[in-house]
Design a protein around this motif. Structure first.
Motif, PDB file in Angstrom:
ATOM      1  N   PHE A  43     -13.238  -1.024  13.056  1.00 33.78           N
ATOM      2  CA  PHE A  43     -13.839   0.159  12.575  1.00 33.78           C
ATOM      3  C   PHE A  43     -14.006  -0.489  10.762  1.00 33.78           C
ATOM      4  N   MET A  44     -13.567  -0.962  11.076  1.00 37.06           N
ATOM      5  CA  MET A  44     -13.482  -1.848   9.164  1.00 37.06           C
ATOM      6  C   MET A  44     -14.508  -3.286   9.175  1.00 37.06           C
ATOM      7  N   LYS A 143     -11.377   2.163  -8.182  1.00 33.70           N
ATOM      8  CA  LYS A 143     -11.135   3.170  -6.680  1.00 33.70           C
ATOM      9  C   LYS A 143     -10.414   2.709  -5.384  1.00 33.70           C
ATOM     10  N   THR A 144      -9.961   1.156  -5.137  1.00 28.36           N
ATOM     11  CA  THR A 144      -9.090   1.251  -4.700  1.00 28.36           C
ATOM     12  C   THR A 144      -8.005   1.047  -5.154  1.00 28.36           C
ATOM     13  N   VAL A 162       4.253  -6.632  -2.995  1.00 31.43           N
ATOM     14  CA  VAL A 162       3.040  -7.903  -2.550  1.00 31.43           C
ATOM     15  C   VAL A 162       1.529  -7.916  -2.122  1.00 31.43           C
ATOM     16  N   GLN A 163       1.933  -5.995  -1.721  1.00 29.44           N
ATOM     17  CA  GLN A 163       0.666  -4.732  -1.711  1.00 29.44           C
ATOM     18  C   GLN A 163       0.188  -5.169  -3.181  1.00 29.44           C
ATOM     19  N   MET A 164       1.026  -5.075  -3.894  1.00 26.51           N
ATOM     20  CA  MET A 164       0.015  -4.065  -5.091  1.00 26.51           C
ATOM     21  C   MET A 164      -0.917  -5.440  -5.646  1.00 26.51           C
ATOM     22  N   LEU A 165       0.090  -6.916  -6.099  1.00 22.26           N
ATOM     23  CA  LEU A 165      -0.512  -7.847  -6.045  1.00 22.26           C
ATOM     24  C   LEU A 165      -1.739  -8.210  -5.044  1.00 22.26           C
ATOM     25  N   ALA A 166      -2.060  -7.833  -3.300  1.00 19.22           N
ATOM     26  CA  ALA A 166      -2.707  -8.013  -3.047  1.00 19.22           C
ATOM     27  C   ALA A 166      -4.544  -6.720  -3.651  1.00 19.22           C
ATOM     28  N   LEU A 167      -3.415  -6.075  -3.955  1.00 24.71           N
ATOM     29  CA  LEU A 167      -4.470  -4.930  -4.645  1.00 24.71           C
ATOM     30  C   LEU A 167      -5.642  -5.657  -5.770  1.00 24.71           C
ATOM     31  N   GLY A 314     -10.836  -0.201   1.507  1.00 26.93           N
ATOM     32  CA  GLY A 314     -12.052  -0.468  -0.017  1.00 26.93           C
ATOM     33  C   GLY A 314     -12.000  -2.080   0.989  1.00 26.93           C
ATOM     34  N   PHE A 315     -11.328  -2.853   1.048  1.00 27.02           N
ATOM     35  CA  PHE A 315     -11.545  -3.999   1.485  1.00 27.02           C
ATOM     36  C   PHE A 315     -12.335  -4.647   2.300  1.00 27.02           C
TER      37      PHE A 315
END
Length: 400
Positions: A43-44, A143-144, A162-167, A314-315
Protein backbone atom coordinates in the motif's frame (compact mmCIF):
# COMPACT_ATOMS: atom_id res chain seq x y z
CA UNK A 1 -16.83 -29.44 34.42
CA UNK A 2 -13.93 -27.20 33.50
CA UNK A 3 -10.40 -28.57 33.69
CA UNK A 4 -7.06 -26.83 33.36
CA UNK A 5 -4.87 -28.34 30.67
CA UNK A 6 -1.56 -26.85 29.48
CA UNK A 7 -2.38 -23.47 30.94
CA UNK A 8 -5.83 -23.11 29.30
CA UNK A 9 -9.32 -23.94 30.44
CA UNK A 10 -11.56 -26.06 28.26
CA UNK A 11 -15.21 -26.64 29.03
CA UNK A 12 -15.29 -30.07 27.41
CA UNK A 13 -12.10 -31.32 28.95
CA UNK A 14 -10.16 -31.23 25.64
CA UNK A 15 -6.96 -29.28 25.34
CA UNK A 16 -6.89 -25.90 23.58
CA UNK A 17 -4.16 -23.46 22.54
CA UNK A 18 -2.22 -22.10 25.52
CA UNK A 19 -2.96 -18.49 26.38
CA UNK A 20 -0.19 -15.86 26.29
CA UNK A 21 1.15 -14.23 29.38
CA UNK A 22 0.81 -10.43 29.58
CA UNK A 23 4.46 -10.11 28.60
CA UNK A 24 4.00 -12.29 25.52
CA UNK A 25 0.84 -10.43 24.60
CA UNK A 26 2.49 -7.04 24.83
CA UNK A 27 5.42 -8.30 22.79
CA UNK A 28 3.12 -9.67 20.11
CA UNK A 29 1.11 -6.46 20.05
CA UNK A 30 4.27 -4.43 19.77
CA UNK A 31 5.51 -6.46 16.83
CA UNK A 32 2.21 -6.13 15.03
CA UNK A 33 1.98 -2.40 15.56
CA UNK A 34 5.57 -1.46 14.73
CA UNK A 35 6.59 -3.93 12.03
CA UNK A 36 5.89 -3.33 8.35
CA UNK A 37 3.90 -6.21 6.86
CA UNK A 38 3.93 -7.04 3.16
CA UNK A 39 0.45 -5.55 2.88
CA UNK A 40 1.65 -2.29 4.44
CA UNK A 41 4.64 -2.13 2.08
CA UNK A 42 2.43 -2.75 -0.97
CA UNK A 43 0.00 0.00 0.00
CA UNK A 44 2.89 2.39 0.74
CA UNK A 45 4.44 1.63 -2.67
CA UNK A 46 1.13 2.21 -4.46
CA UNK A 47 0.62 5.49 -2.57
CA UNK A 48 4.14 6.62 -3.52
CA UNK A 49 3.39 5.89 -7.18
CA UNK A 50 0.09 7.77 -7.04
CA UNK A 51 1.66 10.73 -5.25
CA UNK A 52 4.48 10.78 -7.78
CA UNK A 53 2.33 10.89 -10.91
CA UNK A 54 -0.48 13.07 -9.50
CA UNK A 55 1.17 16.49 -10.18
CA UNK A 56 2.01 15.41 -13.73
CA UNK A 57 -1.48 14.25 -14.70
CA UNK A 58 -3.08 17.20 -12.91
CA UNK A 59 -1.01 19.74 -14.85
CA UNK A 60 -1.58 17.84 -18.06
CA UNK A 61 -5.35 17.33 -17.93
CA UNK A 62 -6.77 19.97 -15.56
CA UNK A 63 -7.49 23.47 -16.81
CA UNK A 64 -6.19 26.33 -14.66
CA UNK A 65 -9.55 28.08 -15.08
CA UNK A 66 -11.55 25.15 -13.72
CA UNK A 67 -13.60 25.67 -10.55
CA UNK A 68 -11.54 23.79 -7.96
CA UNK A 69 -14.49 22.90 -5.72
CA UNK A 70 -16.13 20.97 -8.58
CA UNK A 71 -13.01 18.81 -8.87
CA UNK A 72 -12.90 18.18 -5.11
CA UNK A 73 -16.63 17.39 -5.03
CA UNK A 74 -16.28 14.89 -7.89
CA UNK A 75 -13.26 13.27 -6.25
CA UNK A 76 -15.24 12.69 -3.07
CA UNK A 77 -18.12 11.23 -5.09
CA UNK A 78 -15.73 8.88 -6.92
CA UNK A 79 -14.11 7.74 -3.65
CA UNK A 80 -17.57 7.15 -2.22
CA UNK A 81 -18.44 4.97 -5.23
CA UNK A 82 -15.18 3.02 -4.97
CA UNK A 83 -15.81 2.37 -1.29
CA UNK A 84 -19.37 1.14 -1.88
CA UNK A 85 -18.31 -1.12 -4.76
CA UNK A 86 -15.31 -2.41 -2.79
CA UNK A 87 -17.44 -3.47 0.17
CA UNK A 88 -20.17 -4.92 -2.08
CA UNK A 89 -17.67 -7.09 -3.97
CA UNK A 90 -15.63 -8.00 -0.91
CA UNK A 91 -15.85 -11.07 1.26
CA UNK A 92 -17.25 -9.22 4.27
CA UNK A 93 -20.98 -8.55 4.12
CA UNK A 94 -22.50 -5.12 4.65
CA UNK A 95 -24.22 -6.38 7.80
CA UNK A 96 -20.87 -7.28 9.35
CA UNK A 97 -19.12 -4.13 8.13
CA UNK A 98 -21.77 -1.83 9.57
CA UNK A 99 -22.26 -3.76 12.81
CA UNK A 100 -22.39 -1.29 15.68
CA UNK A 101 -22.57 1.73 13.36
CA UNK A 102 -24.55 4.70 14.61
CA UNK A 103 -25.07 8.31 13.59
CA UNK A 104 -23.21 9.40 16.71
CA UNK A 105 -20.20 7.24 15.85
CA UNK A 106 -20.17 8.77 12.36
CA UNK A 107 -20.31 12.29 13.77
CA UNK A 108 -17.52 11.53 16.22
CA UNK A 109 -15.18 9.52 13.98
CA UNK A 110 -15.79 10.89 10.47
CA UNK A 111 -17.27 14.38 10.63
CA UNK A 112 -14.54 15.63 12.96
CA UNK A 113 -11.55 14.66 10.75
CA UNK A 114 -13.46 15.78 7.63
CA UNK A 115 -13.96 19.21 9.19
CA UNK A 116 -10.29 19.30 10.21
CA UNK A 117 -9.23 18.46 6.65
CA UNK A 118 -11.45 21.26 5.33
CA UNK A 119 -9.91 23.82 7.71
CA UNK A 120 -6.45 22.47 6.81
CA UNK A 121 -7.09 23.03 3.11
CA UNK A 122 -8.25 26.61 3.77
CA UNK A 123 -5.12 27.34 5.83
CA UNK A 124 -2.89 25.81 3.15
CA UNK A 125 -4.53 27.93 0.45
CA UNK A 126 -4.10 31.11 2.53
CA UNK A 127 -0.43 30.29 3.16
CA UNK A 128 0.19 29.42 -0.49
CA UNK A 129 -1.12 32.84 -1.52
CA UNK A 130 1.11 34.74 0.94
CA UNK A 131 4.36 32.75 1.05
CA UNK A 132 7.08 32.14 -1.49
CA UNK A 133 7.43 28.55 -2.69
CA UNK A 134 10.58 27.81 -0.66
CA UNK A 135 9.13 28.92 2.68
CA UNK A 136 5.88 27.10 1.98
CA UNK A 137 7.62 23.81 1.14
CA UNK A 138 9.94 24.00 4.14
CA UNK A 139 7.15 24.53 6.66
CA UNK A 140 4.82 22.07 4.94
CA UNK A 141 7.32 19.25 5.50
CA UNK A 142 6.78 19.48 9.27
CA UNK A 143 3.53 17.53 8.92
CA UNK A 144 5.33 14.21 9.51
CA UNK A 145 6.70 15.51 12.81
CA UNK A 146 3.26 16.79 13.78
CA UNK A 147 1.83 13.35 12.93
CA UNK A 148 4.26 11.73 15.38
CA UNK A 149 3.36 14.32 18.04
CA UNK A 150 -0.40 13.86 17.57
CA UNK A 151 -0.09 10.05 17.63
CA UNK A 152 1.60 10.41 21.01
CA UNK A 153 -1.00 12.86 22.35
CA UNK A 154 -4.04 10.89 21.11
CA UNK A 155 -2.86 7.27 21.07
CA UNK A 156 0.07 7.44 23.54
CA UNK A 157 2.18 6.01 20.72
CA UNK A 158 5.78 6.77 21.65
CA UNK A 159 8.77 7.05 19.33
CA UNK A 160 12.19 5.66 20.17
CA UNK A 161 15.29 7.86 20.03
CA UNK A 162 16.33 6.27 16.73
CA UNK A 163 12.84 6.76 15.31
CA UNK A 164 12.91 10.47 16.19
CA UNK A 165 16.29 10.73 14.48
CA UNK A 166 14.79 8.96 11.46
CA UNK A 167 11.96 11.52 11.30
CA UNK A 168 14.51 14.36 11.30
CA UNK A 169 16.41 12.57 8.52
CA UNK A 170 13.16 12.28 6.56
CA UNK A 171 12.63 16.03 6.93
CA UNK A 172 16.19 16.58 5.70
CA UNK A 173 15.58 14.26 2.74
CA UNK A 174 12.52 16.27 1.69
CA UNK A 175 14.39 19.57 1.95
CA UNK A 176 17.31 18.20 -0.10
CA UNK A 177 15.06 16.73 -2.81
CA UNK A 178 13.22 20.02 -3.24
CA UNK A 179 16.60 21.85 -3.36
CA UNK A 180 15.64 23.96 -0.37
CA UNK A 181 18.74 22.86 1.54
CA UNK A 182 22.03 22.39 -0.39
CA UNK A 183 23.47 18.89 -0.34
CA UNK A 184 26.75 20.03 1.23
CA UNK A 185 24.83 21.33 4.25
CA UNK A 186 24.15 17.68 5.16
CA UNK A 187 27.90 17.01 5.50
CA UNK A 188 29.89 17.75 8.70
CA UNK A 189 32.70 19.28 6.63
CA UNK A 190 30.37 22.10 5.54
CA UNK A 191 29.87 23.27 9.13
CA UNK A 192 33.46 22.60 10.23
CA UNK A 193 34.92 24.69 7.43
CA UNK A 194 33.59 27.93 8.96
CA UNK A 195 32.25 29.14 5.63
CA UNK A 196 28.63 28.31 6.25
CA UNK A 197 27.84 31.67 7.83
CA UNK A 198 29.26 33.56 4.84
CA UNK A 199 27.82 31.25 2.19
CA UNK A 200 25.63 33.30 -0.15
CA UNK A 201 23.26 30.38 -0.76
CA UNK A 202 22.78 29.95 2.97
CA UNK A 203 22.02 33.64 3.37
CA UNK A 204 19.40 33.41 0.64
CA UNK A 205 17.76 30.48 2.40
CA UNK A 206 17.69 32.27 5.73
CA UNK A 207 16.21 35.34 4.04
CA UNK A 208 13.49 33.27 2.41
CA UNK A 209 12.68 31.65 5.73
CA UNK A 210 12.17 34.97 7.51
CA UNK A 211 8.57 35.39 8.79
CA UNK A 212 7.64 38.34 6.58
CA UNK A 213 4.04 37.24 6.35
CA UNK A 214 3.68 35.57 9.73
CA UNK A 215 -0.02 36.19 10.34
CA UNK A 216 -1.19 35.24 6.82
CA UNK A 217 1.61 32.92 5.76
CA UNK A 218 3.77 31.19 8.36
CA UNK A 219 1.07 30.78 10.99
CA UNK A 220 -1.54 29.29 8.60
CA UNK A 221 0.86 26.70 7.13
CA UNK A 222 2.05 25.68 10.62
CA UNK A 223 -1.59 25.30 11.67
CA UNK A 224 -2.28 23.30 8.49
CA UNK A 225 0.66 20.98 9.17
CA UNK A 226 -0.49 20.40 12.75
CA UNK A 227 -4.08 19.76 11.61
CA UNK A 228 -2.79 17.25 9.05
CA UNK A 229 -1.10 15.28 11.82
CA UNK A 230 -4.14 15.64 14.10
CA UNK A 231 -6.58 14.35 11.48
CA UNK A 232 -4.19 11.53 10.61
CA UNK A 233 -3.90 10.47 14.27
CA UNK A 234 -7.69 10.51 14.71
CA UNK A 235 -8.06 8.44 11.55
CA UNK A 236 -5.39 5.98 12.69
CA UNK A 237 -7.10 5.53 16.06
CA UNK A 238 -10.43 4.82 14.35
CA UNK A 239 -8.90 2.32 11.92
CA UNK A 240 -6.45 0.54 14.22
CA UNK A 241 -7.75 0.85 17.78
CA UNK A 242 -11.42 0.95 16.81
CA UNK A 243 -10.79 -1.68 14.10
CA UNK A 244 -13.06 0.19 11.70
CA UNK A 245 -13.26 -1.07 8.13
CA UNK A 246 -11.01 1.14 5.95
CA UNK A 247 -13.50 1.34 3.07
CA UNK A 248 -16.40 2.09 5.42
CA UNK A 249 -14.36 4.86 7.02
CA UNK A 250 -13.59 6.26 3.56
CA UNK A 251 -17.33 6.29 2.78
CA UNK A 252 -18.04 8.10 6.06
CA UNK A 253 -15.37 10.72 5.34
CA UNK A 254 -16.67 11.23 1.79
CA UNK A 255 -20.27 11.76 2.97
CA UNK A 256 -19.08 14.29 5.56
CA UNK A 257 -16.92 16.12 3.02
CA UNK A 258 -19.73 16.25 0.43
CA UNK A 259 -22.15 17.69 3.00
CA UNK A 260 -19.60 20.31 4.05
CA UNK A 261 -18.92 21.25 0.41
CA UNK A 262 -22.63 21.54 -0.38
CA UNK A 263 -23.03 23.85 2.60
CA UNK A 264 -20.05 25.96 1.49
CA UNK A 265 -21.51 26.39 -2.02
CA UNK A 266 -24.23 28.59 -0.53
CA UNK A 267 -21.87 31.39 0.49
CA UNK A 268 -18.46 30.67 -1.13
CA UNK A 269 -17.06 32.27 -4.26
CA UNK A 270 -16.86 28.85 -5.91
CA UNK A 271 -20.58 28.39 -5.32
CA UNK A 272 -21.22 31.70 -7.05
CA UNK A 273 -18.99 30.67 -9.97
CA UNK A 274 -20.87 27.36 -10.30
CA UNK A 275 -24.20 29.18 -10.50
CA UNK A 276 -22.86 31.58 -13.13
CA UNK A 277 -20.64 29.31 -15.27
CA UNK A 278 -22.08 25.85 -14.58
CA UNK A 279 -20.61 22.90 -12.70
CA UNK A 280 -18.64 21.42 -15.65
CA UNK A 281 -17.20 24.64 -17.08
CA UNK A 282 -13.64 24.07 -18.44
CA UNK A 283 -14.10 20.29 -18.08
CA UNK A 284 -13.07 17.71 -20.67
CA UNK A 285 -13.28 13.94 -20.67
CA UNK A 286 -9.58 13.77 -19.74
CA UNK A 287 -10.27 15.81 -16.60
CA UNK A 288 -11.45 12.52 -15.11
CA UNK A 289 -7.90 11.09 -15.29
CA UNK A 290 -6.41 13.10 -12.37
CA UNK A 291 -9.72 12.81 -10.52
CA UNK A 292 -9.56 9.00 -10.70
CA UNK A 293 -5.90 8.85 -9.67
CA UNK A 294 -6.46 11.27 -6.79
CA UNK A 295 -9.51 9.30 -5.64
CA UNK A 296 -7.45 6.11 -5.67
CA UNK A 297 -4.85 7.97 -3.61
CA UNK A 298 -7.51 8.86 -1.05
CA UNK A 299 -8.41 5.18 -0.69
CA UNK A 300 -4.72 4.26 -0.39
CA UNK A 301 -4.14 6.88 2.32
CA UNK A 302 -6.75 5.17 4.50
CA UNK A 303 -5.20 1.75 3.89
CA UNK A 304 -1.67 2.99 4.60
CA UNK A 305 -2.80 4.64 7.86
CA UNK A 306 -4.58 1.43 8.92
CA UNK A 307 -1.70 -0.96 8.18
CA UNK A 308 1.39 1.26 8.54
CA UNK A 309 0.31 4.35 10.51
CA UNK A 310 0.03 8.04 9.72
CA UNK A 311 3.72 8.70 10.51
CA UNK A 312 4.95 6.19 7.94
CA UNK A 313 2.56 7.66 5.41
CA UNK A 314 5.06 10.54 5.30
CA UNK A 315 7.78 8.14 4.12
CA UNK A 316 5.62 7.00 1.21
CA UNK A 317 4.99 10.61 0.17
CA UNK A 318 8.72 11.43 0.17
CA UNK A 319 9.39 8.43 -2.07
CA UNK A 320 6.58 9.78 -4.24
CA UNK A 321 8.57 12.99 -4.76
CA UNK A 322 11.50 10.89 -5.99
CA UNK A 323 9.24 8.93 -8.35
CA UNK A 324 7.82 12.20 -9.66
CA UNK A 325 11.33 13.32 -10.59
CA UNK A 326 12.01 9.99 -12.32
CA UNK A 327 8.78 10.15 -14.34
CA UNK A 328 9.41 13.77 -15.37
CA UNK A 329 12.93 12.92 -16.51
CA UNK A 330 11.56 10.09 -18.66
CA UNK A 331 8.73 12.13 -20.21
CA UNK A 332 10.65 15.38 -20.69
CA UNK A 333 14.04 15.29 -22.40
CA UNK A 334 14.95 18.69 -20.95
CA UNK A 335 14.60 17.41 -17.39
CA UNK A 336 16.99 14.94 -15.78
CA UNK A 337 17.02 13.28 -12.38
CA UNK A 338 19.11 15.59 -10.21
CA UNK A 339 21.72 14.50 -7.70
CA UNK A 340 19.59 16.11 -4.97
CA UNK A 341 16.65 13.83 -5.81
CA UNK A 342 18.87 10.73 -5.78
CA UNK A 343 20.52 11.74 -2.48
CA UNK A 344 17.14 12.56 -0.93
CA UNK A 345 15.76 9.18 -2.01
CA UNK A 346 18.71 7.38 -0.40
CA UNK A 347 18.33 9.38 2.83
CA UNK A 348 14.58 8.64 2.88
CA UNK A 349 15.23 4.91 2.39
CA UNK A 350 17.74 4.88 5.25
CA UNK A 351 15.35 6.80 7.52
CA UNK A 352 12.51 4.37 6.72
CA UNK A 353 14.75 1.40 7.59
CA UNK A 354 15.78 3.10 10.85
CA UNK A 355 12.17 3.87 11.76
CA UNK A 356 10.86 0.37 10.95
CA UNK A 357 13.64 -1.59 12.68
CA UNK A 358 13.98 0.44 15.88
CA UNK A 359 10.52 0.62 17.48
CA UNK A 360 9.91 2.00 20.92
CA UNK A 361 10.22 -0.74 23.56
CA UNK A 362 8.54 -0.31 26.94
CA UNK A 363 10.75 -0.51 29.99
CA UNK A 364 11.02 -3.88 31.68
CA UNK A 365 9.57 -2.49 34.90
CA UNK A 366 6.30 -1.71 33.10
CA UNK A 367 6.09 -5.28 31.79
CA UNK A 368 6.93 -6.94 35.12
CA UNK A 369 4.43 -4.78 36.98
CA UNK A 370 1.67 -5.75 34.55
CA UNK A 371 2.54 -9.42 35.01
CA UNK A 372 2.61 -9.16 38.82
CA UNK A 373 -0.83 -7.55 38.85
CA UNK A 374 -2.37 -10.37 36.78
CA UNK A 375 -4.57 -12.65 38.94
CA UNK A 376 -3.44 -16.20 39.42
CA UNK A 377 -5.50 -18.85 37.57
CA UNK A 378 -8.03 -20.84 39.57
CA UNK A 379 -7.77 -24.62 39.32
CA UNK A 380 -10.92 -26.64 39.69
CA UNK A 381 -10.47 -30.29 40.42
CA UNK A 382 -12.43 -32.79 38.36
CA UNK A 383 -13.74 -34.53 41.50
CA UNK A 384 -15.77 -31.48 42.56
CA UNK A 385 -13.58 -30.52 45.55
CA UNK A 386 -12.93 -26.94 46.62
CA UNK A 387 -11.18 -24.88 43.96
CA UNK A 388 -7.58 -23.98 44.73
CA UNK A 389 -5.78 -20.83 43.53
CA UNK A 390 -2.35 -21.56 42.07
CA UNK A 391 0.42 -19.62 43.75
CA UNK A 392 -1.87 -18.61 46.60
CA UNK A 393 0.87 -18.96 49.28
CA UNK A 394 0.89 -20.98 52.56
CA UNK A 395 -2.31 -22.14 54.19
CA UNK A 396 -3.33 -20.66 57.49
CA UNK A 397 -3.07 -22.69 60.69
CA UNK A 398 -6.87 -23.03 60.80
CA UNK A 399 -6.89 -24.64 57.38
CA UNK A 400 -4.14 -27.00 58.48
Amino acid sequence: MAKLTNGSVSNNGSSSKPTMTPKQASSSSSNNSTGLSYKALIFMALLAIQFGIQPIVTQQYTSKKIIKSTVIFTQEAVKLTIGVVGISLGRTKWVDVTAGWTIMSWLRLALLPATIYLIQNMCSLLAYQNLDAITYNVLNQTKTLSAALCCYLIMKKKQSTVQMLALLLLLGAALVMEKIVPMNMMLPSYWMSGKSADDEETKNIMTNLSPRHFSHGVLPIMVASFLSGLAGAITQKSLQVGNRNALLFTIELCVASILLLLASFVTSDDGKQIRERGFFDEWTLLTLVPILTNSAGGILVGLVIKYAGTVRKGFALIFGILLSGIVQSVLDENKTLSKEEVAGGVIAAVSLWMHATNPYVAKRTEETSSVSKAPAPILEASNGTKPVRRGGGRKSRKED
